[in-house]
Design an enzyme around this catalytic site. Structure first.
Site, PDB file in Angstrom:
ATOM      1  CD  GLU A 253      -2.152  -7.551   3.632  1.00 27.64           C
ATOM      2  OE1 GLU A 253      -1.806  -6.396   3.214  1.00 27.64           O
ATOM      3  OE2 GLU A 253      -2.603  -7.979   4.508  1.00 27.64           O
TER       4      GLU A 253
ATOM      5  N   GLY B  46       0.624  -5.216   1.089  1.00 26.51           N
ATOM      6  CA  GLY B  46      -0.568  -5.426   0.269  1.00 26.51           C
ATOM      7  C   GLY B  46      -0.280  -6.108  -1.167  1.00 26.51           C
TER       8      GLY B  46
ATOM      9  CD  GLU C 139       1.368  -5.274   6.316  1.00 26.27           C
ATOM     10  OE1 GLU C 139       2.517  -6.066   6.813  1.00 26.27           O
ATOM     11  OE2 GLU C 139       1.026  -5.471   5.241  1.00 26.27           O
TER      12      GLU C 139
ATOM     13  CB  ALA D 299      -0.830   0.101   1.378  1.00 25.30           C
TER      14      ALA D 299
END
Ligand code: COA
Length: 257
Positions: free
Chosen positions: A111, A108, A131, A63
């Site tokens: 993910e 992300g 993260e 992200a």
């Protein structure tokens, strides 16, 4: 467009393309990807999907930290929801998705690969859920899907340490099915997609849906909890410090308890 969609026979290829940020996801790119997923979902001519990143360095570097840095809780929740819509959208796409991970798959990016049905990697691929080094927990399904993919021990090490896992280790722990030289990655992914596309589309779709049921009961509440804790993190000074430190290219100092 930050997302490219191409079709060849019954196979669609979705390419994440924001090279100046190593394909990191900002809101515009997430919206583009959502629109592309909606288009693929309703196209019965598409029987399998290959998902990859543009260039040879990154699948997706996660992200967009620069966009997330100043978000408050409500902003974090909205950003998390968008990420969940993407990863859930990939997971529930009727067509199987093969992630061709061609470099960094961080946060992300990891993910998104985890939401795919099959993961193949290039030799330079690197996976991580970093993260916690930024003051937030995983927020796009990684806390649930990584555990399913590699088991609780390896998932805990990756998520709690933020440790990077290179392609050979990813293969060993079952995070990817196979590793190829960069030049062979897309042809191999394409061959796998062609093989899937040659089978009964109805039977393939039913099989994908059935396999999802093998894990989805508990995961749904797990995903809801993840979204809330991800949003909560945006009300902390650790998140501000962690993301500012990345942008300022220094180490963070975390203080919240
Ligand atoms: N969000 C926003 N920008 C990002 C980004 C992200 N997740 N990942 C990389 N970028 C940007 C960098 O800020 C840099 O931009 P700049 O040239 O304007 O400074 C550019 O992409 C190239 O990245 P850079 O860090 O210079 O390349 P590198 O080869 O030194 O390192 C990475 C590559 C992927 C290891 C490093 O960029 C990184 O750690 N990125 C963050 C990964 C992450 O924590 N993702 C999870 C987010 S929840």
């Amino acid at each position: 467009m930050t997302i490219e969609l191409t079709r060849d026979g019954h196979v669609a290829t979705i390419t994440l393309s924001r090279p100046e940020a190593l394909n990191a996801f900002n809101t515009a790119q997430l919206r583009d990807l959502l629109a592309v997923l909606a288009e693929v979902k309703t196209d019965v001519g598409i029987r399998a999907v290959v998902l990859t990143g543009a260039g040879e360095r990154a699948f997706a570097a996660g992200a967009d930290i620069k966009e997330m840095a100043d978000l408050d809780r409500a902003g974090g929740l909205a950003f998390g929801r968008l990420g969940h819509a993407i990863t859930r959208g990939v997971e529930t796409l009727p067509q199987p998705v093969i992630a061709a991970v061609n470099g960094f798959a961080l946060g992300g990016g990891c993910e998104l690969a985890l939401a795919s049905d099959i993961r193949l990697a290039s030799e330079n691929a690197v996976f991580a859920q970093p993260e916690v080094t930024l003051g937030i927990p995983p927020g796009w399904g990684g806390s649930q899907r990584l555990v399913r993919a590699v088991g609780p021990g390896f998932a805990a090490e990756m998520i709690l340490c933020g440790r990077r896992v290179k392609a050979d280790e990813a293969l060993r722990i079952g995070l990817v099915n196979a590793v190829y030289p960069q030049s062979e990655l897309l042809p191999k992914a394409r061959a796998l997609a062609d093989q899937i596309a040659s089978n009964s589309p109805l039977a393939v779709r039913a099989s994908k849906e059935l396999m999802r049921l093998a894990f989805n009961g508990q995961a749904i509440s797990g995903l809801d909890t993840e979204l809330n804790l991800f949003a909560d993190a945006f009300a902390t000074t650790d998140q501000k410090e962690g993301m500012r430190a990345f942008i300022e290219k220094r180490s963070p100092t975390f203080e919240e308890h």
